[in-house]
Motif scaffolding. Sequence first.
Motif, PDB file in Angstrom:
ATOM      1  N   SER C 227       0.823  -1.204   0.000  1.00 19.31           N
ATOM      2  CA  SER C 227       0.000   0.000   0.000  1.00 19.31           C
ATOM      3  C   SER C 227       0.857   1.255   0.000  1.00 19.31           C
ATOM      4  O   SER C 227       0.494   2.264  -0.603  1.00 19.31           O
ATOM      5  CB  SER C 227      -0.932   0.003   1.219  1.00 19.31           C
ATOM      6  N   MET C 228       2.005   1.178   0.673  1.00 21.06           N
ATOM      7  CA  MET C 228       2.884   2.344   0.682  1.00 21.06           C
ATOM      8  C   MET C 228       3.520   2.541  -0.681  1.00 21.06           C
ATOM      9  O   MET C 228       3.676   3.671  -1.149  1.00 21.06           O
ATOM     10  CB  MET C 228       3.917   2.230   1.802  1.00 21.06           C
ATOM     11  N   ALA C 229       3.875   1.439  -1.337  1.00 19.75           N
ATOM     12  CA  ALA C 229       4.447   1.565  -2.678  1.00 19.75           C
ATOM     13  C   ALA C 229       3.424   2.193  -3.629  1.00 19.75           C
ATOM     14  O   ALA C 229       3.773   2.943  -4.531  1.00 19.75           O
ATOM     15  CB  ALA C 229       4.876   0.191  -3.190  1.00 19.75           C
ATOM     16  N   TRP C 230       2.172   1.888  -3.396  1.00 18.58           N
ATOM     17  CA  TRP C 230       1.105   2.460  -4.231  1.00 18.58           C
ATOM     18  C   TRP C 230       0.695   3.863  -3.780  1.00 18.58           C
ATOM     19  O   TRP C 230      -0.191   4.482  -4.369  1.00 18.58           O
ATOM     20  CB  TRP C 230      -0.144   1.567  -4.177  1.00 18.58           C
ATOM     21  N   LYS C 231       1.274   4.309  -2.682  1.00 21.45           N
ATOM     22  CA  LYS C 231       0.926   5.612  -2.094  1.00 21.45           C
ATOM     23  C   LYS C 231      -0.560   5.728  -1.788  1.00 21.45           C
ATOM     24  O   LYS C 231      -1.180   6.766  -2.029  1.00 21.45           O
ATOM     25  CB  LYS C 231       1.389   6.765  -2.994  1.00 21.45           C
ATOM     26  N   ILE C 232      -1.121   4.644  -1.267  1.00 21.68           N
ATOM     27  CA  ILE C 232      -2.462   4.785  -0.710  1.00 21.68           C
ATOM     28  C   ILE C 232      -2.375   4.665   0.802  1.00 21.68           C
ATOM     29  O   ILE C 232      -3.346   4.799   1.519  1.00 21.68           O
ATOM     30  CB  ILE C 232      -3.466   3.779  -1.308  1.00 21.68           C
ATOM     31  N   LYS C 233      -1.175   4.419   1.271  1.00 22.78           N
ATOM     32  CA  LYS C 233      -0.857   4.523   2.693  1.00 22.78           C
ATOM     33  C   LYS C 233       0.462   5.265   2.717  1.00 22.78           C
ATOM     34  O   LYS C 233       1.369   4.951   1.961  1.00 22.78           O
ATOM     35  CB  LYS C 233      -0.714   3.112   3.279  1.00 22.78           C
ATOM     36  N   ILE C 234       0.543   6.299   3.559  1.00 21.99           N
ATOM     37  CA  ILE C 234       1.716   7.162   3.456  1.00 21.99           C
ATOM     38  C   ILE C 234       2.708   6.898   4.600  1.00 21.99           C
ATOM     39  O   ILE C 234       3.906   6.833   4.386  1.00 21.99           O
ATOM     40  CB  ILE C 234       1.299   8.652   3.439  1.00 21.99           C
ATOM     41  N   ASP C 235       2.204   6.765   5.809  1.00 19.16           N
ATOM     42  CA  ASP C 235       3.101   6.544   6.950  1.00 19.16           C
ATOM     43  C   ASP C 235       2.749   5.226   7.627  1.00 19.16           C
ATOM     44  O   ASP C 235       1.635   4.743   7.513  1.00 19.16           O
ATOM     45  CB  ASP C 235       2.941   7.668   7.981  1.00 19.16           C
ATOM     46  N   SER C 236       3.713   4.685   8.390  1.00 23.78           N
ATOM     47  CA  SER C 236       3.425   3.446   9.107  1.00 23.78           C
ATOM     48  C   SER C 236       2.555   3.763  10.317  1.00 23.78           C
ATOM     49  O   SER C 236       2.499   4.894  10.805  1.00 23.78           O
ATOM     50  CB  SER C 236       4.717   2.776   9.560  1.00 23.78           C
ATOM     51  N   ASN C 237       1.865   2.747  10.804  1.00 25.98           N
ATOM     52  CA  ASN C 237       0.971   2.918  11.953  1.00 25.98           C
ATOM     53  C   ASN C 237       1.733   3.442  13.171  1.00 25.98           C
ATOM     54  O   ASN C 237       1.236   4.296  13.900  1.00 25.98           O
ATOM     55  CB  ASN C 237       0.306   1.582  12.290  1.00 25.98           C
ATOM     56  N   ASP C 238       2.927   2.900  13.390  1.00 22.03           N
ATOM     57  CA  ASP C 238       3.687   3.316  14.578  1.00 22.03           C
ATOM     58  C   ASP C 238       4.131   4.774  14.478  1.00 22.03           C
ATOM     59  O   ASP C 238       4.110   5.504  15.465  1.00 22.03           O
ATOM     60  CB  ASP C 238       4.908   2.410  14.764  1.00 22.03           C
ATOM     61  N   GLU C 239       4.528   5.178  13.288  1.00 16.32           N
ATOM     62  CA  GLU C 239       4.933   6.589  13.115  1.00 16.32           C
ATOM     63  C   GLU C 239       3.780   7.521  13.453  1.00 16.32           C
ATOM     64  O   GLU C 239       3.940   8.523  14.141  1.00 16.32           O
ATOM     65  CB  GLU C 239       5.340   6.845  11.652  1.00 16.32           C
ATOM     66  N   LEU C 240       2.616   7.177  12.926  1.00 19.30           N
ATOM     67  CA  LEU C 240       1.449   8.042  13.154  1.00 19.30           C
ATOM     68  C   LEU C 240       1.069   8.070  14.629  1.00 19.30           C
ATOM     69  O   LEU C 240       0.766   9.116  15.188  1.00 19.30           O
ATOM     70  CB  LEU C 240       0.261   7.549  12.322  1.00 19.30           C
ATOM     71  N   ARG C 241       1.129   6.894  15.262  1.00 17.58           N
ATOM     72  CA  ARG C 241       0.754   6.812  16.676  1.00 17.58           C
ATOM     73  C   ARG C 241       1.698   7.664  17.527  1.00 17.58           C
ATOM     74  O   ARG C 241       1.289   8.400  18.401  1.00 17.58           O
ATOM     75  CB  ARG C 241       0.772   5.354  17.139  1.00 17.58           C
ATOM     76  N   GLN C 242       3.004   7.558  17.210  1.00 21.83           N
ATOM     77  CA  GLN C 242       3.993   8.337  17.962  1.00 21.83           C
ATOM     78  C   GLN C 242       3.741   9.839  17.775  1.00 21.83           C
ATOM     79  O   GLN C 242       3.775  10.620  18.725  1.00 21.83           O
ATOM     80  CB  GLN C 242       5.406   7.988  17.463  1.00 21.83           C
ATOM     81  N   ARG C 243       3.465  10.213  16.548  1.00 22.69           N
ATOM     82  CA  ARG C 243       3.213  11.618  16.252  1.00 22.69           C
ATOM     83  C   ARG C 243       1.997  12.113  17.048  1.00 22.69           C
ATOM     84  O   ARG C 243       1.978  13.207  17.588  1.00 22.69           O
ATOM     85  CB  ARG C 243       2.942  11.761  14.746  1.00 22.69           C
ATOM     86  N   PHE C 244       1.004  11.253  17.114  1.00 24.73           N
ATOM     87  CA  PHE C 244      -0.223  11.606  17.837  1.00 24.73           C
ATOM     88  C   PHE C 244       0.066  11.792  19.326  1.00 24.73           C
ATOM     89  O   PHE C 244      -0.360  12.772  19.943  1.00 24.73           O
ATOM     90  CB  PHE C 244      -1.272  10.502  17.628  1.00 24.73           C
ATOM     91  N   VAL C 245       0.802  10.850  19.901  1.00 23.15           N
ATOM     92  CA  VAL C 245       1.113  10.942  21.341  1.00 23.15           C
ATOM     93  C   VAL C 245       1.928  12.209  21.605  1.00 23.15           C
ATOM     94  O   VAL C 245       1.629  12.974  22.523  1.00 23.15           O
ATOM     95  CB  VAL C 245       1.865   9.685  21.818  1.00 23.15           C
ATOM     96  N   ASP C 246       2.937  12.436  20.770  1.00 21.89           N
ATOM     97  CA  ASP C 246       3.800  13.610  20.972  1.00 21.89           C
ATOM     98  C   ASP C 246       3.000  14.911  20.906  1.00 21.89           C
ATOM     99  O   ASP C 246       3.267  15.861  21.621  1.00 21.89           O
ATOM    100  CB  ASP C 246       4.912  13.640  19.909  1.00 21.89           C
ATOM    101  N   GLN C 247       2.011  14.922  20.046  1.00 26.27           N
ATOM    102  CA  GLN C 247       1.218  16.138  19.900  1.00 26.27           C
ATOM    103  C   GLN C 247       0.207  16.285  21.026  1.00 26.27           C
ATOM    104  O   GLN C 247      -0.068  17.395  21.489  1.00 26.27           O
ATOM    105  CB  GLN C 247       0.466  16.092  18.554  1.00 26.27           C
ATOM    106  N   THR C 248      -0.342  15.168  21.475  1.00 24.67           N
ATOM    107  CA  THR C 248      -1.484  15.226  22.385  1.00 24.67           C
ATOM    108  C   THR C 248      -1.093  15.408  23.844  1.00 24.67           C
ATOM    109  O   THR C 248      -1.802  16.078  24.606  1.00 24.67           O
ATOM    110  CB  THR C 248      -2.338  13.945  22.224  1.00 24.67           C
ATOM    111  N   VAL C 249       0.023  14.819  24.256  1.00 25.92           N
ATOM    112  CA  VAL C 249       0.389  14.874  25.677  1.00 25.92           C
ATOM    113  C   VAL C 249       0.508  16.315  26.192  1.00 25.92           C
ATOM    114  O   VAL C 249      -0.085  16.646  27.225  1.00 25.92           O
ATOM    115  CB  VAL C 249       1.669  14.047  25.940  1.00 25.92           C
TER     116      VAL C 249
END
Lengths: 94, 256, 330
Positions: C227-249
Motif C-alpha cells: 500500500s505504501m508503494a502504491w501511495k495509498i498509505k503514506i506513513d506506518s501505523n507506529d509513526e502516526l501513533r507516535q506523532r499523535f502521542v507527541d502532539q497530544t500529551v
Amino acid sequence: MKNEWPLWEVFIRGQHGLSHRHVGSLHAPDAEMAVKNARDVYTRRNEGVSIWVVEARHITATNPGDKGPMFEPSESKIYRHPTFFDIPDDVGAM
Amino acid sequence: MATKDHSADLFEFLLRMGDNTLILGHRVSEWCGHAPVLEEDIALANTALDLIGQTQLWLGLAGEVEGQGRSADDLAFLRDAWDFRNVLLVELPNGDFGQTLMRQFLFDAWQELMLDALKGSSDARVAEIAAKAAKEVAYHVERSGDTVIGLGDGTEESHARMQAALDYLYPYVGEMFESDAVDAAMAQAGIAPDPASLRDAYDAKLAAVMGEATLSTPDDRFTHNGGRTGRMHTEHLGHILTSMQWLQRAYPGASW
Amino acid sequence: MYAQMIKTAGTGVKPREEMTPEEAAFQDRIDADIKIEPKDWMPDEYRATLVRQIGQHAHSEIVGQLPEGNWITRAPTLERKAILLAKVQDEAGHGLYLYCAAETLGVSRDELTEDLLSGRMKYSSIFNYPTLNWADIGAVGWLVDGAAIMNQVPLQRTSYGPYSRAMIRICKEESFHQRQGYDIMMKMAQGTEAQKKMAQDALNRFWYPSLMMFGPSDKESVHSAQSMAWKIKIDSNDELRQRFVDQTVPQAEYLGLTVPDDKLKWNEERGHYDFSEPDWTEFFNVLKGKGPCNTERMNGRKRAWEDGAWVRDGLMAHAQKRAARKVAAE
C-alpha cells in the motif's frame, strides 16, 4: 440496489465572475433535487453563488489511452505562448 | 418601535416565535445520522441549524424585551413546560421520514407567510430577524414541499404513508392561525399580523402542494390547541425538555 | 485513522522485474507523483484495495455520526447544539465525498452500504465506544478527530486522484472538528469539579481506543509495504501513533488532565514520548464485533437503511413518473 438514485456531478461558481468548477458528486432522483442536494451538501460553508448539475452518465470524456494523439501535438506549438517572442524592454508594455 | 405598554405582549409573541423554532429544530436534529439517504441527512441538518439560529435571535430578543437579564439559553433551558409557547404541531414526534417532512411542510408554509408579514413589522428588531429568517424558510418550504409532492406521488406505499401523515397532523394546523389578546395587541401595534389573516394564503398553498402530491386534505377543520397559549401541551414536550435541559438542570450555574 | 487493518489485495510488493509493462508504467507514474484517475489503467489489486480502504473510511464517517449524534439533543447550550449538529453533519458529508470517490472505481454506494450492513466491510473500531458524558463530545473531537487528521493529512497526497481530492476537502473541514472538541475540553477542564471529573473520565476512556485507531504495528506487514508503494498509505501505523502521542500529551497537560498511562515519559534520547501500548486483545475483540457498542451501531445503520427504503423508492418513482409525463407532453 436496483433502484439507486442516479449519480450527478456538481459544478459550483465560487464567486461572481469565476467559472463553474467541478466540486464533487452526489445522488438524487432528478435534476431539481440534485440542485437542492448540491446546495445542501456543497455550499455549507458559503462556497458558491451558482450551481450546475449534470447526470454523470451524460458526460463524455477523453480516453486516457488517447493522451498522446489528443494532447501531445500541442506541446510543440510553443510559438502560441507570448513568452516565445523577445520584445525589447524599450517597446513598453505589450 | 415597540413602546413599553405592550412589552409583555411582545415578550409573549417572541416566545411563540422562538419556541416554535426551538422545539422544531430540536425534533429535526434528532434525525442526524438516521435519515434514509446521506443527502437527506445533510439537508435535514441544515434545516435544523437554521431553526436553532432563528431560536437564538427570537429568544435573544425576548430576553431583551423582558428586561430581566435572561439570555436565549436561559429561556430555552431553564423554563418548564407550562412556560413554553410553541404550537403543538412542532412538538409531535418525528414518526417516519414522511411524517417529519409533512410536519415540516405544514410549519414551513405557515412560517413563510408569517415571516413575510413580519418583514414589515413596526418593530425594527422583529423586521430584521424576519428578513434573515425568511430567506432560510423560503428554501425550507421549497424543499419540504417538493419532498411531500415526491413521496405523495411516488409509490403506493409512500403515498399511503404521506396520506396517513397528513391525516395525523392536519388537526394541529389550525392552532397556527388562532388569535388571542396577545395577537390583537401585536396587530394593533403593527408589530405582527393577526395569524387568522394568513389562513387563506396558507390554504391556497396547501391545496396546490397536496394536489400535486395527490393527497387529500381532511375536510374537518377541528384543531387541537393550547401550545401557543401555554394552556396545555402534549405529553411529548416534557420528554423533549427532559433531554434538552438535562445538563443545565443537573449542573446549575456551570458554564459550557 | 478511519481505515484500519486494510488487507491489501495481492501478495505484497512485486519486484520490478516481475511486473508486466503496464504494471511498471503504472508504478512509474505513482513514483513520479502523477495521480491515477478513474479511467486510467490500474492493477486489479490496486482497485480492490482502494475500494476496501475508501469504503471502510466512508463507513467510519457515517457510523461515526452515531456516538456524537447521541448528544445532539442533550447539548447544554443553543450554540453547542448548533456546533455539534454542524459537526456531525460534516461527518455525513465526508462519508458522501468518500462514497463518491469509491464509486469512481466501479462500485455503487448501495453496494458498499449492503457490504457494511452484512458485516463484509468494517468501520473504525473507535466508533464502538460509547459517549457517556458531555466531555466525551470534547474528547471525540480532540482525540478521535485529532488521530484521524494525523492520517488524513498525508492522505491528501495519495496516488488516487478522487481519493486525494476527497481528502483535501475533508481535511479543510476537519480542523474545525478538532478545535471545537478541544474548546469543549478547555471549558470543562476550567469548569466546576463535576465538569473536571467529566473531562478526566472522558480522557480515561478515550485515550487507548484513540491509540488503537492507528492499528497494530505494521512494520513487518507486506500488505502495508504494497500500500505504501502504491501511495495509498503514506506513513506506518507506529509513526502516526507516535506523532499523535507527541502532539497530544502537551495538550492534555495544558488542560490539567492526566493521561491514563503510568509509563508515559518524555524520552530525551529519542526526542519522543515513551508510552504504553493499548490492549490489542481488546482491539481485535472490537473488530470482531465484541466492542461495547457494535450491536447498537450496526442496528442504527440498518434501521436507517431499511426504514428509508420506501423514501428512496418513492422519490425515485416520482422522478420517473414526472420524466415520463414530460416526454408524453412533448
